[in-house]
Design an enzyme around this catalytic site. Structure first.
Site: not given
Ligand code: PEP
Ligand code: MG
Length: 895
Positions: A31, A100, A109, A111, A345, A461, A778, A846, A866
């Site tokens: 801000k 602010r 919203g 803080m 923003r 979880h 790999s 991989c 790759y």
């Protein structure tokens, strides 16, 4: 002697808006940085200053503002007063300020904010005079200050103020705040002050500077408020950033019909369509809009009320879009016909809009395709590849929770993991509904189409496990009253009982009653070739950006596939070969019995006979893969997991044999199996007889696979096989297997590369030696993470990772996104030492990380050739590999 703040030794903690700019988000918060940017663009921003996040971090460490901050606030306040021609708390013409929060990342919203700071018993009359004698307005502002300040700064319970306000309205026989006249509000201020004294043991501060200092400290502290901590955890925002504080001259949208407040977007955040999008509320302040006290009107209607402000706003919006070269969102206030910009923003948008807006801006000549690529990401593309609900029939929404694992799942509500398993076995589709889940629920989670919980956020979880399994999950739907005993939940008057069908959207967090039709993703249809790139604006945007990513990326993208079907799909999705074919999957199903024979073989002849039978089957597998991947490399990994995985579980067998013996029957084959399972039992099978160790211990097993690969390659034009040895930790292991393989390869006219996985930490640390026997490396980052951290990969994510995430030990599971500092370091060492020892060595990855956006950037940085990932991740990896190349380009440009 007091130190002057001008001395270089004192850190600068306060910046006037004129001193900042949009690039200072780390220091000034989003801000503050954008208010500074708008000020410097010459837009009408109320004057003010920003106290830095550095000051906040110091405050949070010591509980006090850092040395030097207070005098700096004093200086900037004096400058603000001079600019405004008003003084804070002045009896006749007071300056009021808002205080602010504003962190680097938006935390809407979460803080605190305190408005009207500077009002006191003395200055309230001055405010009335300023407002043209409007006493009602002045006393209403004062009561709002005491209420906000009491609640947020001094922890006075908010409902006490609410009750007093309700009492006042009752006494005045009005339902609306506007029905309270000046006298009633004056009386309410008296009551509020008494409440304040009762709860804090002191009078409401009459020193305006003290009000300001206390409000600033409260905003600092609100960084650690429970809801802010929870939000950061869910959004993966680092916990140690702190918030900046913006002190801004107040402007009032509640000074009558010619005043008001609103929000606007420079284009539609859902579709990217340019235009005027927003809402306006006359005679109101920002918090009235948030509180939803009155209904807003569409922004276009402002034109009829205040053409001048409307025209100016449109001009400013155009200027902001041009300046930020992106969709902006805006908050503004009109005070008696004068427009003020309170915030802007770069606006949030949906995944689809991100792609569409980026290409629209390219077409409008505002940005180039590199920039378009920077503005989208793999997570958004992954989201667009999930099926979605068709909401055209407007299904009944029951509630909304946290979209914790994307997808669209439909099924019968079930409240118990065992029921879920039983019903799924009967062929039912079920949604497991719990208050929260724990490891005992795992079988039910696996059996269900989706998971719904009433508690917990994105790191609970349920969320962590569901994401790991790629299962749809909505959690933290706290309106749900889940009654496990009755087998039902209630929400908003609805009762949903076990067996009732619900639909769960893991992307938006919405839960619907009944079956909502599911529609396939148009982006997937385009990848599959069933939808033309020009058929749809979103698909066309994805096509253009992905094509551009392909043109610029250095990383190639292969796939992990071990069936022809997966290989073919991955190729349609843009895979440039197979980076990992896990051959063990080819030994399941009907072939299990052959493997059993191999394991149970008592003589070399028995074993060879079993291998002999497996050979043609394996050869056919490889022929299919080589055909699907014609002209592209196919890396076949020799068998990896412990062999007892192919045998029945010990407990089941033991029971079967015991029962047979008890009944005096001959357990026959089961007895042999049981003996084998006992013989092969390992306490830590993941660290036991698997991978290359199997190849060294079981004669002929790897040789059979190598023979099958070579013979298949000889049959297919354009086959490019690569043989990969798993779990190597020492070069001698690889040399032994290599020598055996080369003998077989030498019998045929095929070119086959032989390489190794780097998935044991010792292999990474001795990569220079191992490179001598390898054509490629790999990285098996699944095992490398398991062995690097010592985390059993099959157990820990469901068992205790939620706690690690809660404590911030890591922000995301290291099995999901590469741990750059630890496991990543092993990768770096192996690349550097491998390449130094053998410059022509090729490198790939991989493990699951090959399809993780963040990790793809890391693999680009360390210089792999790759990444290899599951078919559905291939487009995501292509996009991120392109983004990594563009990101590297921009850092080298600015160097
Ligand atoms: C790995 O360990 O990262 C790997 C790709 O092998 P697997 O997952 O099969 O052990
Ligand atoms: Mg592995």
């Amino acid at each position: 002697m007091a130190q002057s703040t001008m001395e270089a030794s004192v850190e600068k903690f306060v910046y006037d808006f004129e001193e900042g700019n949009r690039d200072l988000k780390d220091l000034l918060g989003g801000k503050g940085a954008n208010l500074a940017e708008m000020t410097n663009l010459g837009l009408p921003v109320p004057p003010g200053f920003t106290i830095t996040t550095d000051a906040c971090r110091e405050f949070l460490k010591t509980g006090r503002p850092p040395e030097g901050m207070d005098p700096q606030v004093g200086e900037h306040l004096a400058a603000l007063e001079a600019k405004m021609g008003r003084r804070l708390g002045d009896q006749h013409d007071p300056l009021l300020v808002s205080v602010r929060s504003g962190a680097k990342f938006s935390m809407p919203g979460m803080m605190e904010t305190v408005l009207n700071v500077g009002l006191t018993d003395r200055s309230v009359d001055g405010l009335a005079a300023q407002a043209g004698g409007d006493e009602r307005f002045a006393w209403d502002s004062y009561r709002r200050l005491i209420q906000m300040f009491g609640k947020t700064v001094c922890d006075v319970p908010g409902e006490e103020f609410e009750h007093a306000l309700d009492d006042a309205k009752r006494a005045a026989k009005t339902k609306d705040d506007l029905g309270l006249d000046a006298a009633a509000l004056k009386a309410l201020v008296r009551t509020y002050k008494e409440l304040f004294r009762e709860h804090t043991g002191r009078d409401f501060p009459q020193d305006p500077r003290e009000q300001l200092d206390l409000a600033v400290s409260a905003v600092f502290r609100s960084w650690n408020a429970d809801r802010a901590v929870l939000y950061r955890r869910q959004e993966r925002i680092p916990t140690d950033l702190g918030t900046a504080v913006n002190v801004v001259a107040m402007v009032f949208g509640n000074l009558g019909a010619d005043s008001g407040t609103g929000v606007a977007f420079t284009r539609d955040p859902a579709t990217g369509e340019p235009g005027v999008y927003g809402d306006y509320l006359a005679n109101a302040q920002g918090e009235d809009v948030v509180a939803g006290i009155r209904n807003t009107i569409p922004l276009q209607e402002l034109a009829g009320k205040d053409q001048k402000s409307y025209d100016e706003l449109l001009k400013i919006m155009a200027k902001l879009e041009e300046h930020y070269r992106d969709l902006c969102d805006i908050e503004f206030t009109i005070e008696r016909g004068k427009l003020w910009m309170l915030q802007t923003r770069v606006g949030k948008r949906t995944a689809a809009a991100a792609f569409v807006i980026a290409t629209q801006l390219v077409d409008e000549g505002v940005i180039d395709l590199d920039e378009a690529l920077r503005r989208v990401n793999g997570a958004q593309l992954a989201q667009l590849m999930f099926p979605t609900f068709d909401l055209s029939q407007e299904p009944e929404q029951l509630t909304r929770g946290v979209g914790a694992s994307p997808g669209a799942a439909v099924g019968k509500a079930v409240f118990d993991a065992k029921h879920a398993v039983a019903m799924a076995k009967e062929g039912e589709q079920v949604i497991l509904v719990r208050r929260e889940t724990n490891p005992d629920d795992l079988p039910g989670m696996i059996a269900a189409q989706g998971i719904l919980t009433s508690r917990g956020g994105k790191t609970s979880h349920a969320a962590v496990v569901a994401r790991g399994m790629g299962k749809t999950c909505v959690c933290g739907a706290d309106d749900l009253d889940v009654n496990l005993h009755k087998g039902q939940f209630t929400v908003d008057g609805h009762v949903v009982s076990e067996g009732d069908v619900i639909s769960v959207d893991g992307t938006t967090g919405r839960v619907y009653l009944g079956e909502v039709p599911v529609q396939p993703s148009p982006v997937v249809q385009y990848f599959e070739g069933t939808l033309d790139a020009e058929a749809d604006p979103l698909v066309s945007a994805v096509h253009r950006i992905l094509t551009h990513a392909d043109g610029g990326r250095r990383l190639r993208v292969r796939t992990n596939a071990d069936t022809g079907e997966d290989a073919a799909r991955a190729r349609r999705f843009g895979a440039q070969g197979i980076g990992l074919c896990r051959t063990e999957h080819m030994f399941l199903g009907e072939r299990r019995s052959l493997v059993e024979r191999l394991i149970l073989a008592r003589t070399a002849e028995d074993r060879d006979a079993a291998l002999e039978e497996l050979l043609p089957l394996q050869r056919a597998d490889f022929v299919e893969l080589f055909r699907e991947m014609r002209d592209l490399p196919v890396t076949v990994r020799l068998i990896d997991p412990p062999l007892h995985e192919f045998l029945p579980p010990l407990e089941d067998l033991a029971v079967k044999v015991a029962v047979a013996e008890e009944r005096g029957q001959d357990p026959g084959h089961d007895k042999d199996l049981l003996d084998a399972v006992r013989r092969m039992h390992e306490e830590n099978p993941m660290l036991g007889l698997r991978g290359v160790r199997l190849g060294l211990v079981i004669p002929g097993l790897f040789a059979m696979q190598v023979r099958a690969i070579v013979e298949a390659a000889a049959q297919v034009d354009g086959a490019h096989p690569e043989i990969m040895v798993p779990l190597v930790g020492a070069v001698q292991e690889l040399e032994t297997i290599r020598a055996e393989a080369e003998k077989i390869i030498g019998e045929h006219d095929v070119d086959v590369k032989i390489g190794t996985m780097i998935e044991v930490p010792r292999a990474a640390l001795t990569a220079g030696d191992i490179a001598q026997a390898a054509d490629f490396f790999s990285f098996g980052t699944n095992d490398l993470t398991q062995m690097g951290w010592g985390f059993s990969r099959d157990d820990v994510e469901g068992a205790f990772f939620w706690r690690y995430l809660e404590l911030g030990i890591f922000g995301v599971s290291p099995f999901e996104s590469i741990d750059r500092d630890g496991v990543g370091r092993l990768v770096r060492i192996a690349v550097d030492e491998g390449r130094a020892a053998r410059p022509e060595l090729h490198f790939g990855v991989c493990g699951e990380h090959g399809g993780d956006p963040e990790s793809v950037h890391f693999f680009h940085e360390v210089g792999l050739d790759y990444v290899s990932c599951s078919p559905f991740r291939v487009p995501v990896a292509r996009l991120e590999a392109g983004r990594a190349a563009v990101a590297e380009q921009s850092t080298s440009d600015t160097r």
